[in-house]
Scaffold this motif. Sequence first.
Motif, PDB file in Angstrom:
ATOM      1  N   MET A   1      -0.375  -6.581  30.666  1.00 15.02           N
ATOM      2  CA  MET A   1      -0.398  -5.359  31.468  1.00 15.02           C
ATOM      3  C   MET A   1      -2.038  -4.822  31.259  1.00 15.02           C
ATOM      4  O   MET A   1      -2.666  -4.967  30.096  1.00 15.02           O
ATOM      5  N   LYS A   2      -2.502  -4.343  32.224  1.00  6.99           N
ATOM      6  CA  LYS A   2      -3.818  -3.653  32.332  1.00  6.99           C
ATOM      7  C   LYS A   2      -3.949  -2.355  32.496  1.00  6.99           C
ATOM      8  O   LYS A   2      -3.540  -1.876  33.708  1.00  6.99           O
ATOM      9  N   ILE A   3      -4.449  -1.434  31.732  1.00  6.05           N
ATOM     10  CA  ILE A   3      -4.313   0.095  32.040  1.00  6.05           C
ATOM     11  C   ILE A   3      -5.556   0.651  32.082  1.00  6.05           C
ATOM     12  O   ILE A   3      -6.519   0.347  31.091  1.00  6.05           O
ATOM     13  N   SER A   4      -5.957   1.242  33.086  1.00  6.21           N
ATOM     14  CA  SER A   4      -7.173   2.005  33.302  1.00  6.21           C
ATOM     15  C   SER A   4      -6.841   3.453  33.492  1.00  6.21           C
ATOM     16  O   SER A   4      -5.751   3.882  33.617  1.00  6.21           O
ATOM     17  N   ASP A   5      -7.805   4.302  33.720  1.00  2.00           N
ATOM     18  CA  ASP A   5      -7.528   5.604  33.855  1.00  2.00           C
ATOM     19  C   ASP A   5      -6.442   5.856  35.106  1.00  2.00           C
ATOM     20  O   ASP A   5      -5.682   6.937  35.238  1.00  2.00           O
ATOM     21  N   ASN A   6      -6.873   5.183  36.212  1.00  2.51           N
ATOM     22  CA  ASN A   6      -5.691   5.625  37.421  1.00  2.51           C
ATOM     23  C   ASN A   6      -4.732   4.328  38.025  1.00  2.51           C
ATOM     24  O   ASN A   6      -4.446   4.489  39.158  1.00  2.51           O
ATOM     25  N   MET A   7      -5.107   3.175  37.207  1.00  4.66           N
ATOM     26  CA  MET A   7      -4.208   2.227  37.643  1.00  4.66           C
ATOM     27  C   MET A   7      -3.642   1.409  36.511  1.00  4.66           C
ATOM     28  O   MET A   7      -4.066   1.285  35.276  1.00  4.66           O
ATOM     29  N   VAL A   8      -2.447   0.878  36.907  1.00  2.00           N
ATOM     30  CA  VAL A   8      -1.767  -0.198  35.741  1.00  2.00           C
ATOM     31  C   VAL A   8      -1.433  -1.239  36.524  1.00  2.00           C
ATOM     32  O   VAL A   8      -0.780  -1.016  37.539  1.00  2.00           O
ATOM     33  N   GLU A   9      -1.676  -2.400  36.030  1.00  3.94           N
ATOM     34  CA  GLU A   9      -1.488  -3.630  36.674  1.00  3.94           C
ATOM     35  C   GLU A   9      -0.467  -4.485  35.713  1.00  3.94           C
ATOM     36  O   GLU A   9      -0.538  -4.447  34.669  1.00  3.94           O
TER      37      GLU A   9
ATOM     38  N   VAL B   1       1.589   6.076  28.368  1.00  5.64           N
ATOM     39  CA  VAL B   1       1.409   6.132  29.717  1.00  5.64           C
ATOM     40  C   VAL B   1       2.771   6.477  30.655  1.00  5.64           C
ATOM     41  O   VAL B   1       3.715   5.949  30.064  1.00  5.64           O
ATOM     42  N   LYS B   2       2.750   7.308  31.571  1.00  4.56           N
ATOM     43  CA  LYS B   2       3.756   7.692  32.487  1.00  4.56           C
ATOM     44  C   LYS B   2       3.333   7.311  33.930  1.00  4.56           C
ATOM     45  O   LYS B   2       2.686   7.742  34.413  1.00  4.56           O
ATOM     46  N   ILE B   3       4.613   6.570  34.499  1.00  2.00           N
ATOM     47  CA  ILE B   3       4.111   6.386  35.950  1.00  2.00           C
ATOM     48  C   ILE B   3       5.305   6.647  36.760  1.00  2.00           C
ATOM     49  O   ILE B   3       6.676   6.500  36.326  1.00  2.00           O
TER      50      ILE B   3
ATOM     51  N   ILE C   1       1.009  -3.490  41.057  1.00  2.00           N
ATOM     52  CA  ILE C   1       0.028  -2.743  41.064  1.00  2.00           C
ATOM     53  C   ILE C   1       0.229  -1.204  41.341  1.00  2.00           C
ATOM     54  O   ILE C   1       1.067  -0.933  42.064  1.00  2.00           O
ATOM     55  N   PHE C   2       0.280  -0.445  40.280  1.00  2.00           N
ATOM     56  CA  PHE C   2       0.632   0.868  40.335  1.00  2.00           C
ATOM     57  C   PHE C   2      -0.730   1.797  40.433  1.00  2.00           C
ATOM     58  O   PHE C   2      -1.582   1.622  39.221  1.00  2.00           O
ATOM     59  N   GLU C   3      -1.019   2.504  41.481  1.00  2.00           N
ATOM     60  CA  GLU C   3      -2.192   3.088  41.539  1.00  2.00           C
ATOM     61  C   GLU C   3      -1.706   4.571  42.159  1.00  2.00           C
ATOM     62  O   GLU C   3      -1.378   4.626  43.414  1.00  2.00           O
ATOM     63  N   LYS C   4      -2.331   5.619  41.613  1.00  2.00           N
ATOM     64  CA  LYS C   4      -1.956   6.820  42.008  1.00  2.00           C
ATOM     65  C   LYS C   4      -2.245   7.356  43.199  1.00  2.00           C
ATOM     66  O   LYS C   4      -3.470   6.949  43.957  1.00  2.00           O
ATOM     67  N   ASP C   5      -1.428   7.772  44.150  1.00  2.00           N
ATOM     68  CA  ASP C   5      -1.447   8.087  45.502  1.00  2.00           C
ATOM     69  C   ASP C   5      -1.495   6.924  46.490  1.00  2.00           C
ATOM     70  O   ASP C   5      -2.221   7.042  47.398  1.00  2.00           O
TER      71      ASP C   5
ATOM     72  N   SER D   1       3.339   7.935  42.796  1.00  2.00           N
ATOM     73  CA  SER D   1       3.144   9.344  42.994  1.00  2.00           C
ATOM     74  C   SER D   1       2.125  10.033  41.967  1.00  2.00           C
ATOM     75  O   SER D   1       1.339  10.745  41.911  1.00  2.00           O
ATOM     76  N   ASP D   2       2.233   9.156  40.697  1.00  2.00           N
ATOM     77  CA  ASP D   2       1.672   9.740  39.622  1.00  2.00           C
ATOM     78  C   ASP D   2       1.464   9.024  38.472  1.00  2.00           C
ATOM     79  O   ASP D   2       2.413   7.958  38.302  1.00  2.00           O
ATOM     80  N   ILE D   3       0.152   8.961  37.934  1.00  2.00           N
ATOM     81  CA  ILE D   3       0.031   8.279  36.438  1.00  2.00           C
ATOM     82  C   ILE D   3      -0.833   9.101  35.609  1.00  2.00           C
ATOM     83  O   ILE D   3      -1.630   9.788  36.009  1.00  2.00           O
ATOM     84  N   GLN D   4      -0.154   9.002  34.445  1.00  3.03           N
ATOM     85  CA  GLN D   4      -0.950   9.901  33.404  1.00  3.03           C
ATOM     86  C   GLN D   4      -0.958   8.954  32.106  1.00  3.03           C
ATOM     87  O   GLN D   4       0.124   8.151  31.860  1.00  3.03           O
ATOM     88  N   MET D   5      -1.987   9.191  31.473  1.00  2.14           N
ATOM     89  CA  MET D   5      -2.439   8.376  30.427  1.00  2.14           C
ATOM     90  C   MET D   5      -3.128   9.101  29.345  1.00  2.14           C
ATOM     91  O   MET D   5      -4.127   9.943  29.588  1.00  2.14           O
TER      92      MET D   5
END
Length: 144
Positions: free
Chosen positions: A56-64, A116-118, A76-80, A101-105
């Motif tokens: 799992m790769k986690i950054s501010d606006n994306m989770v892979e 992290v919430k997706i 790939i989870f990328e906000k909006d 629709s939303d990612i919060q870290m």
Amino acid sequence: MDKDVFVTIKGIHTANNESDDTEILIPGEYYYRNNKHFICYEEVSESNGERSRSVMKISDNMVELIKRGSGSSHLIFEKDKKNYSLYNTGVGSLYLGVDTSDIQMVTSEDQRRIDVKINYSLEINQQKVSECEVSIVVSSDSML
């Protein structure tokens, strides 16, 4: 954050007004490189006992999420944004769409925990199948 961590992943998938909840707690390894949090862990399938390795790769606006082994995939989870990928199974591949629709870290002040919430919609072969919410907690402490 220590190298050895505990990973909790809770998922809620809602389709046709019915929810399916899952939760796993597994040990993993953590490292930070190129402004990304990397979490590696191994899962064992309940149905057939096969092992798969996930990164799992986690950054501010994306989770892979990259999974190798039984049911390999690269989500790939990328906000909006809607991203597409193939989910390989033992009997063929599925074309997945993930519309996030939303990612919060949130990282704790002592750097020993990441939450992290997706929220996303899941499509299979271009048909929407569920609304999903995933909560991921990575912690250096055994008590999550």
